[in-house]
Design an enzyme around this catalytic site. Structure first.
Site, short mmCIF file in Angstrom:
data_model
loop_
_atom_site.label_atom_id
_atom_site.label_comp_id
_atom_site.label_asym_id
_atom_site.label_seq_id
_atom_site.Cartn_x
_atom_site.Cartn_y
_atom_site.Cartn_z
N GLY A 90 0.95 -1.31 0.03
CA GLY A 90 0.08 -0.29 -0.17
C GLY A 90 1.25 1.32 -0.07
O GLY A 90 0.64 2.39 -0.33
N ASP A 91 1.80 1.26 0.75
CA ASP A 91 3.46 1.97 1.02
C ASP A 91 3.02 2.96 -1.21
O ASP A 91 2.99 3.83 -1.05
CB ASP A 91 3.92 1.31 1.10
N VAL A 92 4.08 1.62 -1.46
CA VAL A 92 4.60 2.15 -2.86
C VAL A 92 3.31 2.47 -4.24
O VAL A 92 3.45 3.22 -4.76
CB VAL A 92 5.10 0.78 -3.65
N GLY A 108 2.48 5.58 -3.32
CA GLY A 108 3.43 6.74 -3.34
C GLY A 108 3.38 6.78 -4.88
O GLY A 108 4.04 8.37 -6.25
#
Length: 406
Positions: A174-176, A179
């Site tokens: 989810g971070d990638v 981002g």
């Protein structure tokens, strides 16, 4: 050859993975990205140690992957002088990226409302856990909770058995995703600024990325449509499911155009008559759970009679969408990943080498994206201040007071 964003100046006040991913992508495309860190550094610098992965100046693959090509300014923002340095940086910046919570940003006087009058051309880019509004607006959120836990995926995509439990959380997905989404929003805002001369605030949340990423599932699961999760093995579409092979690998089969490809599948498993059976003849027939279970058991028995590679050849000949399910470790040796420059070998300062992934966005004008070492903590502190025309004496003063660290 100059890169596409080589005149863009970015200030990044970020930690962990989501917002640093955005800064890394901007750096890949040529932007000058200054990562502002506390004097002790981004906590993520040492994160690999808990996973038995090196996390020091000699070798730090996780930190390097999301901070490639940046400069590091170690700055004490708990002081007036440190905040003055940050404001001097922002005067010259095109983009400011942060994942700090709104409450903390307001306390420091660097929330969007505080900065937009001072820097009217600034693109102010934020990543939050759950969005700027609503009851969770200022709640903390890592991707394990705000993306995975809140999306429905961990519970509803588990396989329902007698002892089911939620899937183990995949790390930083989810971070990638968030981002990368923010990178796109920044590009759109920069384009708009070229047209109207105005800055903007662009924002992405981990939860919002989850809602959009899982949109197919969260629509069909609504009460009015009635698609139920989680599923037992024999409740899923048997022509779009994984099957264990003789050599204990798994083939992921995906037939969406049933009329076109199901007869070919029946042929290669040696059961051509199945394509004419009223129980399996079309997708409507396969909505019946008894029919699904019967066909899946037939396919399970068939796939268990040949090795995965044999099935791969047969399915490829019939142009049936499929793959042998891969392990994470397999990606580092994937010919396809390397041919497309999605991964490449990287040499660390200590002489060790590893395969590191790269953002997959590409451009002919940009050329091949490279992985670079992430900056050491405060490695460019002096050069960044020198660029801002700070005198040597002023820089020495800030060093001696512990405002900056080299």
């Amino acid at each position: 050859m100059s890169k596409i964003l080589d005149k863009l100046k970015v200030v990044e006040l970020t930690t962990f993975v989501a917002a640093p991913t955005t800064g890394r992508m901007l750096a890949d495309w040529g932007a000058d990205v200054v990562k502002v860190e506390p004097l002790e550094g981004d906590f993520f610098r040492g994160y690999g140690k808990g996973l038995n992965v090196p996390a020091d100046t000699g070798e730090n693959p996780l930190f390097d992957m999301y901070n490639s090509g940046k400069k590091s300014l170690a700055l004490n923002l708990k002081t007036e002088e440190g905040m003055a340095v940050l404001h001097d940086l922002l005067k010259d910046a095109d983009v400011f990226i942060t994942n700090n919570r709104t409450k903390a940003l307001k306390k420091m006087g660097i929330d969007y409302d505080s900065l937009k009058q001072k820097h009217p051309r600034l693109i102010y880019a934020t990543i939050t856990g759950f969005g700027d509004k609503g009851p969770l607006a200022d709640a903390p959120g890592f991707d394990t909770v705000a993306f995975w836990g809140s999306s429905g995926a961990l519970v509803d995509l588990s396989i329902e058995t007698g002892n089911s439990y939620p899937l183990n959380t995949p790390a930083a997905v989810g971070d990638v995703a968030s981002g990368t989404n923010l990178f796109g929003a920044i590009m759109a805002a920069l384009y708009a600024r070229e047209l109207n001369g105005k800055g903007d605030k662009v924002t992405v949340s981990l939860y919002g990325s989850a809602v959009w990423s899982m949109s197919f599932m969260n629509v069909i699961a609504q009460e009015k449509y009635g698609y139920k999760y989680p599923k037992k093995r024999y409740e899923v579409n048997p022509t779009a499911a994984p099957y264990r092979t003789k050599d204990n690998e798994w083939i992921m089969l995906t037939i969406l155009d049933h009329d076109r490809y199901f007869p070919s599948l029946c042929e290669i498993i040696g059961r051509p008559e199945l394509s004419r059976d009223p129980k399996f003849i079309d997708k409507i027939a396969l909505l019946n759970m008894d029919n699904r279970k019967e066909l899946m058991q037939i396919l399970e028995d068939a796939f268990n009679k040949k090795d995965a590679h044999e099935w791969h050849l047969l399915l490829t000949q019939k142009d049936i969408v499929h793959d042998i399910l891969k392990h994470f470790k397999d990606i580092s040796t994937s010919e396809q990943a390397m041919a497309n420059n999605y991964m490449s070998e990287f040499a660390f300062p200590n002489g060790q080498k590893a395969m590191l992934a790269k953002p997959s966005l590409q451009s002919d004008n940009l050329g091949e994206i490279e992985n670079f070492r992430g900056p050491y903590l405060g490695e460019q502190s002096i050069s960044v201040l020198d660029r801002l025309s700070y005198s040597k004496a002023k820089i020495e003063e800030l060093l001696s007071k512990g405002i900056i660290k080299q």
